[in-house]
Design a protein around this motif. Structure first.
Motif, PDB file in Angstrom:
ATOM      1  N   THR A 249       0.838  -1.207   0.000  1.00  0.00           N
ATOM      2  CA  THR A 249       0.000   0.000   0.000  1.00  0.00           C
ATOM      3  C   THR A 249       0.869   1.253   0.000  1.00  0.00           C
ATOM      4  O   THR A 249       0.633   2.187  -0.778  1.00  0.00           O
ATOM      5  CB  THR A 249      -0.921   0.013   1.237  1.00  0.00           C
ATOM      6  OG1 THR A 249      -1.711  -1.170   1.258  1.00  0.00           O
ATOM      7  CG2 THR A 249      -1.838   1.226   1.218  1.00  0.00           C
ATOM      8  N   ARG A 250       1.877   1.276   0.862  1.00  0.00           N
ATOM      9  CA  ARG A 250       2.735   2.467   0.969  1.00  0.00           C
ATOM     10  C   ARG A 250       3.616   2.656  -0.258  1.00  0.00           C
ATOM     11  O   ARG A 250       4.016   3.775  -0.567  1.00  0.00           O
ATOM     12  CB  ARG A 250       3.590   2.387   2.238  1.00  0.00           C
ATOM     13  CG  ARG A 250       2.755   2.483   3.515  1.00  0.00           C
ATOM     14  CD  ARG A 250       3.603   2.698   4.749  1.00  0.00           C
ATOM     15  NE  ARG A 250       2.746   2.797   5.924  1.00  0.00           N
ATOM     16  CZ  ARG A 250       2.449   1.791   6.728  1.00  0.00           C
ATOM     17  NH1 ARG A 250       2.967   0.588   6.491  1.00  0.00           N
ATOM     18  NH2 ARG A 250       1.653   1.962   7.762  1.00  0.00           N
ATOM     19  N   PHE A 253       1.199   4.754  -2.381  1.00  0.00           N
ATOM     20  CA  PHE A 253       0.723   6.049  -1.875  1.00  0.00           C
ATOM     21  C   PHE A 253       1.746   6.799  -1.041  1.00  0.00           C
ATOM     22  O   PHE A 253       1.426   7.821  -0.422  1.00  0.00           O
ATOM     23  CB  PHE A 253      -0.564   5.846  -1.064  1.00  0.00           C
ATOM     24  CG  PHE A 253      -1.675   5.237  -1.868  1.00  0.00           C
ATOM     25  CD1 PHE A 253      -2.273   5.934  -2.905  1.00  0.00           C
ATOM     26  CD2 PHE A 253      -2.108   3.942  -1.610  1.00  0.00           C
ATOM     27  CE1 PHE A 253      -3.286   5.367  -3.657  1.00  0.00           C
ATOM     28  CE2 PHE A 253      -3.123   3.365  -2.352  1.00  0.00           C
ATOM     29  CZ  PHE A 253      -3.711   4.079  -3.378  1.00  0.00           C
ATOM     30  N   GLY A 254       2.981   6.302  -0.986  1.00  0.00           N
ATOM     31  CA  GLY A 254       4.036   7.036  -0.289  1.00  0.00           C
ATOM     32  C   GLY A 254       3.852   7.025   1.216  1.00  0.00           C
ATOM     33  O   GLY A 254       3.325   6.077   1.795  1.00  0.00           O
ATOM     34  N   ASN A 255       4.269   8.111   1.833  1.00  0.00           N
ATOM     35  CA  ASN A 255       4.299   8.183   3.298  1.00  0.00           C
ATOM     36  C   ASN A 255       3.102   8.942   3.883  1.00  0.00           C
ATOM     37  O   ASN A 255       3.216   9.608   4.907  1.00  0.00           O
ATOM     38  CB  ASN A 255       5.600   8.839   3.757  1.00  0.00           C
ATOM     39  CG  ASN A 255       6.805   7.991   3.415  1.00  0.00           C
ATOM     40  OD1 ASN A 255       6.738   6.770   3.444  1.00  0.00           O
ATOM     41  ND2 ASN A 255       7.913   8.634   3.074  1.00  0.00           N
ATOM     42  N   ILE A 256       1.949   8.859   3.219  1.00  0.00           N
ATOM     43  CA  ILE A 256       0.735   9.473   3.767  1.00  0.00           C
ATOM     44  C   ILE A 256       0.436   8.868   5.132  1.00  0.00           C
ATOM     45  O   ILE A 256       0.501   7.651   5.318  1.00  0.00           O
ATOM     46  CB  ILE A 256      -0.468   9.233   2.828  1.00  0.00           C
ATOM     47  CG1 ILE A 256      -0.267   9.925   1.488  1.00  0.00           C
ATOM     48  CG2 ILE A 256      -1.761   9.725   3.467  1.00  0.00           C
ATOM     49  CD1 ILE A 256      -1.378   9.650   0.489  1.00  0.00           C
ATOM     50  N   ASN A 257       0.114   9.715   6.092  1.00  0.00           N
ATOM     51  CA  ASN A 257      -0.212   9.230   7.429  1.00  0.00           C
ATOM     52  C   ASN A 257      -1.707   8.933   7.514  1.00  0.00           C
ATOM     53  O   ASN A 257      -2.505   9.762   7.939  1.00  0.00           O
ATOM     54  CB  ASN A 257       0.199  10.258   8.487  1.00  0.00           C
ATOM     55  CG  ASN A 257      -0.024   9.749   9.898  1.00  0.00           C
ATOM     56  OD1 ASN A 257      -0.373   8.595  10.104  1.00  0.00           O
ATOM     57  ND2 ASN A 257       0.180  10.610  10.878  1.00  0.00           N
ATOM     58  N   PHE A 258      -2.102   7.724   7.091  1.00  0.00           N
ATOM     59  CA  PHE A 258      -3.494   7.289   7.211  1.00  0.00           C
ATOM     60  C   PHE A 258      -3.867   7.033   8.668  1.00  0.00           C
ATOM     61  O   PHE A 258      -5.034   7.112   9.033  1.00  0.00           O
ATOM     62  CB  PHE A 258      -3.721   5.983   6.429  1.00  0.00           C
ATOM     63  CG  PHE A 258      -3.641   6.111   4.941  1.00  0.00           C
ATOM     64  CD1 PHE A 258      -4.739   6.527   4.200  1.00  0.00           C
ATOM     65  CD2 PHE A 258      -2.477   5.802   4.262  1.00  0.00           C
ATOM     66  CE1 PHE A 258      -4.679   6.633   2.817  1.00  0.00           C
ATOM     67  CE2 PHE A 258      -2.397   5.903   2.886  1.00  0.00           C
ATOM     68  CZ  PHE A 258      -3.504   6.315   2.158  1.00  0.00           C
ATOM     69  N   LYS A 268       6.443   4.773   9.734  1.00  0.00           N
ATOM     70  CA  LYS A 268       7.372   3.872   9.047  1.00  0.00           C
ATOM     71  C   LYS A 268       8.476   4.626   8.312  1.00  0.00           C
ATOM     72  O   LYS A 268       9.535   4.075   8.031  1.00  0.00           O
ATOM     73  CB  LYS A 268       6.609   3.009   8.032  1.00  0.00           C
ATOM     74  CG  LYS A 268       5.561   2.096   8.637  1.00  0.00           C
ATOM     75  CD  LYS A 268       6.174   0.935   9.376  1.00  0.00           C
ATOM     76  CE  LYS A 268       5.102  -0.019   9.882  1.00  0.00           C
ATOM     77  NZ  LYS A 268       5.651  -1.068  10.749  1.00  0.00           N
ATOM     78  N   ALA A 269       8.228   5.900   7.991  1.00  0.00           N
ATOM     79  CA  ALA A 269       9.200   6.678   7.221  1.00  0.00           C
ATOM     80  C   ALA A 269      10.301   7.287   8.084  1.00  0.00           C
ATOM     81  O   ALA A 269      11.247   7.873   7.563  1.00  0.00           O
ATOM     82  CB  ALA A 269       8.473   7.789   6.453  1.00  0.00           C
ATOM     83  N   PRO A 470      -3.614   1.512   5.597  1.00  0.00           N
ATOM     84  CA  PRO A 470      -3.000   0.191   5.398  1.00  0.00           C
ATOM     85  C   PRO A 470      -3.173  -0.677   6.651  1.00  0.00           C
ATOM     86  O   PRO A 470      -3.504  -0.171   7.718  1.00  0.00           O
ATOM     87  CB  PRO A 470      -1.524   0.525   5.170  1.00  0.00           C
ATOM     88  CG  PRO A 470      -1.470   2.001   4.897  1.00  0.00           C
ATOM     89  CD  PRO A 470      -2.633   2.601   5.604  1.00  0.00           C
ATOM     90  N   LEU A 471      -2.901  -1.962   6.486  1.00  0.00           N
ATOM     91  CA  LEU A 471      -3.028  -2.877   7.624  1.00  0.00           C
ATOM     92  C   LEU A 471      -2.048  -2.489   8.730  1.00  0.00           C
ATOM     93  O   LEU A 471      -0.893  -2.153   8.445  1.00  0.00           O
ATOM     94  CB  LEU A 471      -2.744  -4.316   7.179  1.00  0.00           C
ATOM     95  CG  LEU A 471      -3.818  -4.992   6.326  1.00  0.00           C
ATOM     96  CD1 LEU A 471      -3.327  -6.349   5.848  1.00  0.00           C
ATOM     97  CD2 LEU A 471      -5.121  -5.146   7.098  1.00  0.00           C
TER      98      LEU A 471
END
Length: 522
Positions: A249-250, A253-258, A268-269, A470-471
């Motif tokens: 998923t990341r 969509f990169g490092n978006i903070n969902f 994670k980044a 993401p999970l």
């Protein structure tokens, strides 16, 4: 030394088309000279990055601009340290909408959508199901079974499946075979099942349908395979939309903070948080559910628990309700308040735990608060006031809630969701164990509660607080069902079981190794 550093500083700024004024270079030199050489260039790069973000009117950089940039760097470092641990309630989770034409998730504020209301508008109900559908649709379309073959690679081995919208079926008068449709199972008429997507709904025949792994209920989303004739979709096989690991998923969509919380990008980044996580090998979380504080035997076992951990305190004790053995009606609030006061006095006897641990409380269905609609707010302050004053790291949060520890994302959900899913099944599985079917269902649906709203009501505008996308690294689904732990796509799904009913068993999670341990007080 100072002259060499000055030349190095001036040249670095010139490479970016900037020139430092005299007072600006003097200001920076005063702060850089005290730093180690290994960290100096890293700090210069950070200062430059922050200067470039400012609305510059000239290539000449003055002292005030440098001072502002340096303050941003220092504040950023402090901010990262503070964000090693945070608890996010379900009502503050960021709300994203998937824009199909742009192939990306966009914050609702950026789309100009109005802020959420607790008791939503009719449009919020439609958006709830559409958002769930679009999340699964874009994930399914990226799966290798559904991506179209590359141009020039049209051989038999490259044949892919193709999703069809329901409007494609409704516009057909002849028989159509070998169809795959993504839609939501629903009963628009009593006793008759339909498949629904944003383009329409179609009556389905389940007579000859086979069901893959999972617990299939009304309002869950499925991939249905079959053939269409005489306005009926005859389903031959049911399966769930293919799940996706968080790392995949990341990558899209990169490092978006969902996940939510104070970090601008996902945890994670952060290399700093990852390093901090590796350094703390002995960190652990303790999860307990159904902690009946009105039962003397339970309180006695909690004393044993605190005594055992007093020498090596965990990062957090996560207590899930219910916090009383039954609803005491008129005296319920009074009894619970007194029970928390007693628990507080016990914790205060263990100074090490009081100073070092977080004590997180997630309400259960019978705990005081509004009606049983999810997400459920925290236990009222009037009950927990004494506890919060005495225990500095006490956190009373919503159900569900999210915990960010270093780079790891943890979701805690107190609901008898396993039992409810089993009870609402269209057809109960004939093989396999229930925890495996449950984990498959939750991971594939990307949602904590894929049930009809009359079975598990949800605040329409806050449904995003129940999404799993993401999970996470760890999902704790605390309920009455026997304790279990299942691993699926780098996500650990666990149920600590009832502490008060199951002879005082609980779960211990070790983030550094991503291991879940079974524990019990004999």
């Amino acid at each position: 030394m100072a002259s060499k550093l000055k030349v190095e500083l001036m040249n670095t700024f010139k490479m970016h088309g900037l020139t430092l004024r005299g007072e600006a270079s003097k200001f920076l030199l005063e702060h850089l000279e005290t730093m180690k050489a290994s960290k100096r260039m890293q700090m210069i790069d950070k200062i430059l990055e922050n200067i470039m973000k400012q609305p510059l009117t000239s290539s000449l950089i003055d002292r005030f601009t440098c001072m502002t940039a340096l303050q941003e760097c220092v504040a950023g470092d402090e901010h990262d340290g503070e964000n090693a641990f945070s608890v996010i309630d379900a009502f503050s989770v960021p709300r994203y909408t998937y824009a199909d034409e742009r192939k990306k998730f966009i914050l609702n504020q950026e789309l100009g959508l109005s802020p959420p209301l607790l008791h939503g508008q009719p449009a919020d109900l439609g958006k709830l199901f559409k958002d769930r559908y679009m999340l699964l649709y874009q994930r399914t379309m990226r799966h290798h079974l559904f991506t179209p073959p590359a141009i020039g690679n049209m051989d038999e081995n490259s044949q892919k499946f193709q999703l069809k919208p329901i409007e494609h079926l409704l516009g057909t008068t002849s028989k159509v075979g070998e169809l795959i449709v993504l839609g939501m199972l629903t009963q628009l008429k009593e006793g008759k099942w339909y498949l629904e997507d944003p383009s329409g709904s179609v009556l389905i025949d389940l007579t000859g349908a086979s069901f893959h792994t999972g617990l299939f209920t009304e309002n869950c989303f499925v991939l249905a395979e079959g053939w269409y004739e005489d306005s009926i979709f005859h389903v031959t096989a049911f399966g769930f939309p293919p799940p996706e690991p968080a790392s995949v998923t990341r990558s899209y969509f990169g490092n978006i903070n969902f996940f939510g919380g104070p970090l601008k990008t996902c945890a994670k980044a952060s290399d700093k948080l990852r390093h901090l996580e590796v350094e703390n090998q002995e960190s652990m979380f303790v999860f307990l559910s159904d902690v009946w504080l009105d039962e003397p035997k339970v309180v006695d076992k909690l004393k044993v628990l605190f005594s055992g951990y007093s020498e090596h305190p965990p990062v957090a004790f996560v207590f899930c309700g219910n916090f009383t053995s039954l609803c005491h009606q008129a005296n319920h609030t009074k009894i619970l308040r007194e029970s928390f006061i007693e628990l507080c006095d016990i914790i205060c006897k263990y100074q090490n735990l009081k100073d070092c641990c977080r004590f997180i409380f997630v309400p259960g269905p019978l705990d005081p608060g509004p009606t049983n609609i999810l997400p459920r707010p925290a236990i009222p302050n009037s009950i927990t006031e004494y506890f919060r004053k005495k225990i500095p790291h006490a956190i009373f949060t919503s159900n569900p809630c999210r915990i960010q520890y270093c780079t790891q994302e943890i979701v805690v959900f107190r609901e008898d969701i396993v039992t409810k899913l089993c009870r609402s099944c269209i057809r109960f599985p004939t093989s396999g164990d229930v925890p495996t079917h449950f984990a498959k269902t939750i991971v594939s649906q990307g949602h904590l509660c894929p049930l009809p709203l009359h079975v598990c009501p949800v605040y329409w505008a806050y449904d995003c607080g129940l999404q799993l996308y993401p999970l996470p690294d760890l999902l704790v689904c605390a309920g009455k069902y026997d304790g279990f732990t299942v691993n699926s796509l780098d996500c650990i799904i666990t149920n600590p079981g009832s502490f008060s009913r199951s002879n005082f068993s609980f779960k211990v999670y070790i983030p550094s190794t991503k291991q879940m341990e079974n524990s019990k007080i004999e």
